[in-house]
Design a protein around this motif. Sequence first.
Motif, mmCIF file in Angstrom:
data_model
loop_
_atom_site.group_PDB
_atom_site.id
_atom_site.type_symbol
_atom_site.label_atom_id
_atom_site.label_comp_id
_atom_site.label_asym_id
_atom_site.label_seq_id
_atom_site.Cartn_x
_atom_site.Cartn_y
_atom_site.Cartn_z
ATOM 1 N N ASN A 1 72.809 35.366 56.101
ATOM 2 C CA ASN A 1 71.995 36.239 56.957
ATOM 3 C C ASN A 1 70.766 36.790 56.241
ATOM 4 O O ASN A 1 70.124 37.714 56.728
ATOM 5 N N HIS A 2 70.455 36.211 55.088
ATOM 6 C CA HIS A 2 69.233 36.518 54.335
ATOM 7 C C HIS A 2 69.139 37.989 53.906
ATOM 8 O O HIS A 2 68.064 38.590 53.986
ATOM 9 N N TRP A 3 70.264 38.563 53.473
ATOM 10 C CA TRP A 3 70.283 39.922 52.934
ATOM 11 C C TRP A 3 70.169 39.838 51.420
ATOM 12 O O TRP A 3 70.775 38.977 50.789
ATOM 13 N N GLN A 4 69.406 40.746 50.837
ATOM 14 C CA GLN A 4 69.315 40.818 49.384
ATOM 15 C C GLN A 4 70.453 41.689 48.862
ATOM 16 O O GLN A 4 70.800 42.704 49.468
ATOM 17 N N TYR B 1 67.794 49.726 52.273
ATOM 18 C CA TYR B 1 67.601 48.328 52.646
ATOM 19 C C TYR B 1 68.465 47.979 53.853
ATOM 20 O O TYR B 1 67.993 47.374 54.818
ATOM 21 N N LYS C 1 67.292 46.698 57.599
ATOM 22 C CA LYS C 1 67.758 45.416 58.136
ATOM 23 C C LYS C 1 68.471 45.613 59.471
ATOM 24 O O LYS C 1 68.235 44.857 60.415
ATOM 25 N N GLY D 1 66.233 46.119 62.360
ATOM 26 C CA GLY D 1 65.360 45.003 62.714
ATOM 27 C C GLY D 1 64.009 45.040 62.027
ATOM 28 O O GLY D 1 63.103 44.325 62.417
ATOM 29 N N VAL D 2 63.888 45.865 60.994
ATOM 30 C CA VAL D 2 62.638 45.976 60.239
ATOM 31 C C VAL D 2 62.756 45.101 59.003
ATOM 32 O O VAL D 2 63.764 45.151 58.299
ATOM 33 N N LYS D 3 61.731 44.296 58.734
ATOM 34 C CA LYS D 3 61.749 43.469 57.537
ATOM 35 C C LYS D 3 61.393 44.349 56.337
ATOM 36 O O LYS D 3 60.260 44.820 56.219
ATOM 37 N N PRO D 4 62.371 44.605 55.454
ATOM 38 C CA PRO D 4 62.104 45.479 54.301
ATOM 39 C C PRO D 4 61.045 44.881 53.370
ATOM 40 O O PRO D 4 61.060 43.691 53.078
ATOM 41 N N ASN D 5 60.119 45.737 52.942
ATOM 42 C CA ASN D 5 59.129 45.346 51.950
ATOM 43 C C ASN D 5 58.779 46.577 51.132
ATOM 44 O O ASN D 5 59.263 47.675 51.396
ATOM 45 N N ASN E 1 57.500 49.813 53.181
ATOM 46 C CA ASN E 1 58.346 50.645 54.027
ATOM 47 C C ASN E 1 59.650 51.075 53.360
ATOM 48 O O ASN E 1 60.404 51.846 53.935
#
Length: 78
Positions: A32-35, A50, A54, A57-61, A64
């Motif tokens: 599920n593409h989690w770090q 994080y 997730k 529904g926000v892409k963490p960067n 943010n």
Amino acid sequence: MDIQSETLDEDELATITGYQTPSRQIQWLTNNHWQFVLTGARRPIVGRVYARLKLAGVKPNAANVVAETWTLDLASVS
């Protein structure tokens, strides 16, 4: 008031992934593409901020995830 850890606990991670065993949690997180990072015991560790991003529904960067810096502004105090 409860103070929460900066990382998800084992129960929270099991709730999100649906799995109790670390190897299955790692598989779910990867699929599920989690770090995450692994402890020496090969248990996945996920940051609380994080995870919240997730799940929202926000892409963490970097923009943010970093907390906003707060400063005391006394300019309007007489």
